[in-house]
Design a protein around this motif. Structure first.
Motif, PDB file in Angstrom:
ATOM      1  N   LEU A  33      -4.495  -3.246   0.214  1.00 50.28           N
ATOM      2  CA  LEU A  33      -4.323  -2.425   1.413  1.00 50.28           C
ATOM      3  C   LEU A  33      -5.382  -2.807   2.436  1.00 50.28           C
ATOM      4  O   LEU A  33      -6.544  -3.040   2.071  1.00 50.28           O
ATOM      5  CB  LEU A  33      -4.447  -0.944   1.063  1.00 50.28           C
ATOM      6  CG  LEU A  33      -3.427  -0.418   0.049  1.00 50.28           C
ATOM      7  CD1 LEU A  33      -3.624   1.069  -0.169  1.00 50.28           C
ATOM      8  CD2 LEU A  33      -2.003  -0.681   0.523  1.00 50.28           C
ATOM      9  N   ALA A  34      -4.981  -2.848   3.689  1.00 49.35           N
ATOM     10  CA  ALA A  34      -5.914  -3.241   4.746  1.00 49.35           C
ATOM     11  C   ALA A  34      -6.995  -2.174   4.914  1.00 49.35           C
ATOM     12  O   ALA A  34      -6.721  -0.974   4.809  1.00 49.35           O
ATOM     13  CB  ALA A  34      -5.147  -3.407   6.059  1.00 49.35           C
ATOM     14  N   GLY A  35      -8.207  -2.652   5.138  1.00 52.86           N
ATOM     15  CA  GLY A  35      -9.305  -1.744   5.463  1.00 52.86           C
ATOM     16  C   GLY A  35      -9.810  -0.897   4.318  1.00 52.86           C
ATOM     17  O   GLY A  35     -10.587   0.027   4.524  1.00 52.86           O
ATOM     18  N   ARG A  36      -9.378  -1.174   3.115  1.00 55.50           N
ATOM     19  CA  ARG A  36      -9.863  -0.401   1.964  1.00 55.50           C
ATOM     20  C   ARG A  36     -10.577  -1.334   0.995  1.00 55.50           C
ATOM     21  O   ARG A  36     -10.184  -2.499   0.864  1.00 55.50           O
ATOM     22  CB  ARG A  36      -8.690   0.247   1.226  1.00 55.50           C
ATOM     23  CG  ARG A  36      -8.008   1.328   2.015  1.00 55.50           C
ATOM     24  CD  ARG A  36      -7.126   2.159   1.094  1.00 55.50           C
ATOM     25  NE  ARG A  36      -6.324   3.091   1.845  1.00 55.50           N
ATOM     26  CZ  ARG A  36      -6.781   4.250   2.302  1.00 55.50           C
ATOM     27  NH1 ARG A  36      -8.017   4.603   2.087  1.00 55.50           N
ATOM     28  NH2 ARG A  36      -5.982   5.062   2.972  1.00 55.50           N
ATOM     29  N   PRO A  37     -11.621  -0.812   0.306  1.00 51.29           N
ATOM     30  CA  PRO A  37     -12.283  -1.683  -0.669  1.00 51.29           C
ATOM     31  C   PRO A  37     -11.327  -2.065  -1.794  1.00 51.29           C
ATOM     32  O   PRO A  37     -10.415  -1.303  -2.125  1.00 51.29           O
ATOM     33  CB  PRO A  37     -13.443  -0.830  -1.192  1.00 51.29           C
ATOM     34  CG  PRO A  37     -13.133   0.559  -0.811  1.00 51.29           C
ATOM     35  CD  PRO A  37     -12.249   0.501   0.383  1.00 51.29           C
ATOM     36  N   PHE A  38     -11.532  -3.249  -2.348  1.00 51.52           N
ATOM     37  CA  PHE A  38     -10.698  -3.687  -3.480  1.00 51.52           C
ATOM     38  C   PHE A  38     -11.036  -2.827  -4.702  1.00 51.52           C
ATOM     39  O   PHE A  38     -12.132  -2.270  -4.778  1.00 51.52           O
ATOM     40  CB  PHE A  38     -10.991  -5.156  -3.820  1.00 51.52           C
ATOM     41  CG  PHE A  38     -10.649  -6.118  -2.718  1.00 51.52           C
ATOM     42  CD1 PHE A  38      -9.512  -5.970  -1.948  1.00 51.52           C
ATOM     43  CD2 PHE A  38     -11.475  -7.210  -2.455  1.00 51.52           C
ATOM     44  CE1 PHE A  38      -9.198  -6.864  -0.937  1.00 51.52           C
ATOM     45  CE2 PHE A  38     -11.174  -8.109  -1.449  1.00 51.52           C
ATOM     46  CZ  PHE A  38     -10.036  -7.934  -0.690  1.00 51.52           C
ATOM     47  N   THR A  40     -12.174  -3.592  -7.327  1.00 53.86           N
ATOM     48  CA  THR A  40     -13.422  -4.048  -7.961  1.00 53.86           C
ATOM     49  C   THR A  40     -14.566  -3.101  -7.648  1.00 53.86           C
ATOM     50  O   THR A  40     -15.544  -3.048  -8.382  1.00 53.86           O
ATOM     51  CB  THR A  40     -13.810  -5.433  -7.433  1.00 53.86           C
ATOM     52  OG1 THR A  40     -13.608  -5.464  -6.033  1.00 53.86           O
ATOM     53  CG2 THR A  40     -13.009  -6.508  -8.080  1.00 53.86           C
ATOM     54  N   LYS A  41     -14.458  -2.368  -6.551  1.00 55.46           N
ATOM     55  CA  LYS A  41     -15.550  -1.489  -6.139  1.00 55.46           C
ATOM     56  C   LYS A  41     -15.364  -0.056  -6.626  1.00 55.46           C
ATOM     57  O   LYS A  41     -16.190   0.800  -6.358  1.00 55.46           O
ATOM     58  CB  LYS A  41     -15.665  -1.478  -4.602  1.00 55.46           C
ATOM     59  CG  LYS A  41     -15.957  -2.800  -3.974  1.00 55.46           C
ATOM     60  CD  LYS A  41     -17.282  -3.371  -4.397  1.00 55.46           C
ATOM     61  CE  LYS A  41     -18.445  -2.730  -3.682  1.00 55.46           C
ATOM     62  NZ  LYS A  41     -19.710  -3.361  -4.057  1.00 55.46           N
ATOM     63  N   SER A 122      -8.212  -5.642 -10.274  1.00 58.14           N
ATOM     64  CA  SER A 122      -8.901  -6.342  -9.194  1.00 58.14           C
ATOM     65  C   SER A 122      -8.200  -6.188  -7.850  1.00 58.14           C
ATOM     66  O   SER A 122      -8.841  -6.271  -6.812  1.00 58.14           O
ATOM     67  CB  SER A 122      -9.019  -7.825  -9.551  1.00 58.14           C
ATOM     68  OG  SER A 122      -7.759  -8.343  -9.876  1.00 58.14           O
ATOM     69  N   PHE A 156      -0.756  -4.272   4.605  1.00 62.32           N
ATOM     70  CA  PHE A 156      -1.499  -5.122   3.680  1.00 62.32           C
ATOM     71  C   PHE A 156      -2.631  -5.863   4.375  1.00 62.32           C
ATOM     72  O   PHE A 156      -2.526  -6.214   5.556  1.00 62.32           O
ATOM     73  CB  PHE A 156      -0.564  -6.157   3.032  1.00 62.32           C
ATOM     74  CG  PHE A 156       0.453  -5.559   2.112  1.00 62.32           C
ATOM     75  CD1 PHE A 156       0.106  -4.568   1.214  1.00 62.32           C
ATOM     76  CD2 PHE A 156       1.768  -5.999   2.125  1.00 62.32           C
ATOM     77  CE1 PHE A 156       1.040  -4.008   0.357  1.00 62.32           C
ATOM     78  CE2 PHE A 156       2.715  -5.458   1.271  1.00 62.32           C
ATOM     79  CZ  PHE A 156       2.345  -4.451   0.388  1.00 62.32           C
ATOM     80  N   TRP A 158      -4.526  -8.703   5.613  1.00 60.41           N
ATOM     81  CA  TRP A 158      -4.050 -10.039   5.974  1.00 60.41           C
ATOM     82  C   TRP A 158      -4.937 -10.610   7.076  1.00 60.41           C
ATOM     83  O   TRP A 158      -5.442  -9.883   7.929  1.00 60.41           O
ATOM     84  CB  TRP A 158      -2.606  -9.945   6.469  1.00 60.41           C
ATOM     85  CG  TRP A 158      -1.960 -11.260   6.775  1.00 60.41           C
ATOM     86  CD1 TRP A 158      -1.416 -12.126   5.874  1.00 60.41           C
ATOM     87  CD2 TRP A 158      -1.779 -11.858   8.062  1.00 60.41           C
ATOM     88  NE1 TRP A 158      -0.898 -13.213   6.512  1.00 60.41           N
ATOM     89  CE2 TRP A 158      -1.115 -13.080   7.865  1.00 60.41           C
ATOM     90  CE3 TRP A 158      -2.116 -11.477   9.353  1.00 60.41           C
ATOM     91  CZ2 TRP A 158      -0.777 -13.936   8.906  1.00 60.41           C
ATOM     92  CZ3 TRP A 158      -1.778 -12.323  10.406  1.00 60.41           C
ATOM     93  CH2 TRP A 158      -1.113 -13.540  10.177  1.00 60.41           C
ATOM     94  N   LEU A 165      -5.258 -11.215   1.760  1.00 61.33           N
ATOM     95  CA  LEU A 165      -6.598 -11.237   1.187  1.00 61.33           C
ATOM     96  C   LEU A 165      -6.592 -10.552  -0.178  1.00 61.33           C
ATOM     97  O   LEU A 165      -6.170  -9.400  -0.297  1.00 61.33           O
ATOM     98  CB  LEU A 165      -7.578 -10.535   2.130  1.00 61.33           C
ATOM     99  CG  LEU A 165      -7.620 -11.115   3.546  1.00 61.33           C
ATOM    100  CD1 LEU A 165      -8.517 -10.290   4.445  1.00 61.33           C
ATOM    101  CD2 LEU A 165      -8.089 -12.568   3.532  1.00 61.33           C
ATOM    102  N   THR A 166      -7.045 -11.276  -1.179  1.00 62.03           N
ATOM    103  CA  THR A 166      -7.101 -10.731  -2.537  1.00 62.03           C
ATOM    104  C   THR A 166      -8.553 -10.665  -2.987  1.00 62.03           C
ATOM    105  O   THR A 166      -9.406 -11.347  -2.411  1.00 62.03           O
ATOM    106  CB  THR A 166      -6.318 -11.626  -3.516  1.00 62.03           C
ATOM    107  OG1 THR A 166      -6.805 -12.965  -3.363  1.00 62.03           O
ATOM    108  CG2 THR A 166      -4.834 -11.610  -3.223  1.00 62.03           C
ATOM    109  N   SER A 167      -8.811  -9.888  -4.017  1.00 63.38           N
ATOM    110  CA  SER A 167     -10.213  -9.733  -4.423  1.00 63.38           C
ATOM    111  C   SER A 167     -10.782 -11.058  -4.942  1.00 63.38           C
ATOM    112  O   SER A 167     -11.963 -11.306  -4.801  1.00 63.38           O
ATOM    113  CB  SER A 167     -10.342  -8.653  -5.482  1.00 63.38           C
ATOM    114  OG  SER A 167      -9.675  -9.069  -6.641  1.00 63.38           O
ATOM    115  N   SER A 168      -9.949 -11.883  -5.535  1.00 67.43           N
ATOM    116  CA  SER A 168     -10.432 -13.184  -5.983  1.00 67.43           C
ATOM    117  C   SER A 168     -10.018 -14.256  -4.967  1.00 67.43           C
ATOM    118  O   SER A 168      -8.827 -14.371  -4.649  1.00 67.43           O
ATOM    119  CB  SER A 168      -9.837 -13.534  -7.348  1.00 67.43           C
ATOM    120  OG  SER A 168     -10.088 -14.889  -7.624  1.00 67.43           O
TER     121      SER A 168
END
Lengths: 364, 208
Positions: A33-38, A40-41, A122, A156, A158, A165-168
């Motif tokens: 989601l755009a603008g949200r931490p992955f 992982t956080k 992730s 999303f 982007w 954009l993905t966490s990895s």
């Protein structure tokens, strides 16, 4: 002068099907989601509310009916066992693991057992579809359709240069992963497995094996997926992956043909030893069980072993979860008991197996 | 005697071969695979050079250019080799502590994402980034990784629906720049009109 290609005699063995080599295929799209931490956080305590917001947003979007009538519902995922579950875990596509990891229930599933939309540990969203056999194009098209519907409901993450954009960073760009689970026992037997897999690695195909992230895993079953997700379109990535894995399947079939013909004695020796171990074992570890089932399954698919159907052997093989007992939190005594139970389960099947000694499809 | 740097006492230096005359030359030699330096007087240096050339003529060794270095006058208070070792060790300690401080400073200055607080060190440990903004924060450092894994550093895949207008605009802008560079002003004007039509139309939703 007219040149003629030499006439080749028809091969005495039945043409092998690629589906004998490929257990399952699938495709997956990773989105955030755009603008949200992955995710992982999300382990940070102050991010819990953030997670709940993102999770609620995803479940709302995925919970609405899709244009084709598909409905996804939020359910508690069962822990997938066996080889499929093992590889799903390696590829971070195991929803049950995501639930454990995030201590939440972020899973939505369609009525179709092979279709999932879930938060992996992730990335916010993994849209995945798996299918038995070799078809990777169907699942890829299906996840693209699902993603397009979701992209109307969700914004999303982007970037105009990097794509999705993905966490990895290893899956940034398209976030697209195609995968095939392949059985390459023939190439192993003729000693060409490593060269073939090295060739795939050079083409940026990621190879995952049981126990080792290398070329000599137990049972010679490998999960192959595209390593590259950036710089090419989804269709180009899919075509490249398909071409590479189809070529590998062809190499495997050729290897099996050689084993059936000129290298019959090698096949015979391996299969007879494997059956003998299965018939006489009283304790057998997961990796050893995979190692002995593998040549028997290959020989059965070529018609050289009778007594059990290919489905039975597939079930026995795919039912084995290669996770070590220690990793599952078992004590040494419990590990021994599990090994003994596995041997008890395998023996009746092995007792029915018999190498063919007569006819065209016989072992020396 | 007087106290030199790092508290090591400096003293006069004698030839390491004859132990009589003052050392004026340094000879670099290789003994059993280990490099050694001898501080010798002029006479001993000449003798050493004569032997080396004789050995080279017999084929037992090649004369190496710059094997010996003549220093006409060693500085006063030249430190002899045993003390030199101690000096080197002290210098190494000092450099080590300076490097340690530099490392600590570098850690403090570790690049950090302003949005989620994820550091480059966090990424190095887990291989995962913290939020979409991390890509911009670590852009330079990530490029190597992207090139290694994907060969490319820019996307060639699909564009999300709400961004398609932006992608079209970028494509038109690029073509317009190319047309201007090629002095095809008619085409550039046409593209400009197309672009202004796009701006006046439904508009492009700017997202994250």
């Amino acid at each position: 002068m007219k040149l003629h290609a030499p006439k080749r005699p028809p091969h005495p063995y039945p043409a092998l099907d690629v589906s004998d080599v490929c257990f399952m295929s699938g495709a997956c799209l990773l989105r955030n989601l755009a603008g949200r931490p992955f995710p992982t956080k999300y382990h940070d305590p102050d991010k819990e509310k953030e997670f709940q917001r993102a999770d609620g947003e995803i479940c709302k979007a995925a919970g609405e009916p899709f244009p084709d009538g598909t409905r996804f519902t939020r359910v508690q995922p069962p822990h997938p066992h066996g080889l499929v579950g093992y590889f799903a875990r390696l590829m971070h596509l195991n929803a049950a693991d995501a639930c454990d990891e995030l201590a939440m229930n972020p899973f939505v599933s369609s009525a179709t057992p092979f279709e999932f939309i879930f938060s992996c540990h992730s990335d916010h969203l993994a849209i995945a579809r798996i299918a038995p056999g070799t078809d990777v194009e169907g699942p890829a098209m299906r996840v693209a359709v699902l993603e397009e519907t979701l992209s109307r409901r969700l914004n999303f993450a982007w970037d105009s240069s990097l794509g999705f954009l993905t966490s990895s960073p290893d899956s940034v760009g398209t976030g697209f992963k195609a995968f095939r689970m392949m059985h390459l026992e023939g190439l192993h037997e003729i000693g060409e497995l490593e060269a073939s897999l090295h060739g795939l690695a050079a083409m940026r195909i990621k190879v995952r094996s049981v126990e080792l992230d290398g070329f000599n895993g137990a049972g010679h079953i490998f999960m192959l997926s595209n390593g590259r997700t950036l710089g090419l379109s989804e269709s180009e990535l899919l075509a490249g992956f398909q071409a590479a894995t189809d070529a590998l399947a062809e190499q495997e079939i050729n290897a099996r043909m050689r084993l059936a013909g000129e290298l019959n004695i090698v096949l015979s020796d391996t299969v007879r030893r494997a059956i003998a171990i299965m018939q006489n074992c009283r304790m057998i570890s997961t990796t050893e069980a995979l190692d002995v089932l593998s040549p028997v399954r290959m020989a059965a698919s070529m018609g050289f072993v009778s007594g059990a159907s290919l489905e039975e052997l597939d079930r026995a093989m795919l039912g084995i979860s290669p996770d070590s007992g220690e990793a599952a939190g078992m004590t040494p005594d419990e590990c021994d008991a599990a090994d003994a139970a596995r041997a008890t389960e395998l023996r009746p099947l092995a007792m029915r197996l018999a190498p063919n000694v007569r006819g065209r499809r016989s072992l020396q | 005697m007087e106290a030199g740097a790092f508290g090591i006492l400096a003293r006069e230096m004698k030839c390491e071969k004859c132990h009589k005359a003052e050392a004026e030359t340094v000879i670099h030699a290789n003994e059993n695979g280990r490099d050694r330096e001898y501080y010798v007087c002029k006479a001993c240096a000449a003798e050493s050079e004569r032997r080396r050339k004789a050995a080279a003529r017999k084929g037992r060794g090649k004369p190496r250019a710059g094997l010996s270095l003549t220093i006409n006058a060693l500085p006063e208070n030249m430190v002899p080799p045993p003390v030199l070792d101690a000096l080197m060790s002290a210098t190494a300690d000092l450099m080590g502590s300076l490097a340690g401080r530099a490392d600590a400073a570098a850690r403090k200055e570790d690049i950090k994402c302003k949005v989620c607080g994820h550091t480059w060190e966090d990424y190095s440990e887990s291989g995962l980034l913290g939020c979409p903004a991390c890509y911009h924060a670590f852009r330079e450092k990530l490029e190597d990784r992207l090139r290694k894994v994907h060969v490319a550093t820019s996307c060639g895949g699909k564009v999300p629906l709400h961004r398609s207008g932006e992608a079209v605009r970028k494509s038109i802008e690029k073509r317009m720049a190319e047309a201007v560079a090629a002095q095809d002003f008619e085409e550039a004007r046409r593209l400009r009109d197309q672009l202004s039509g796009l701006d006046g139309g439904d508009g492009v939703k700017e997202g994250e």
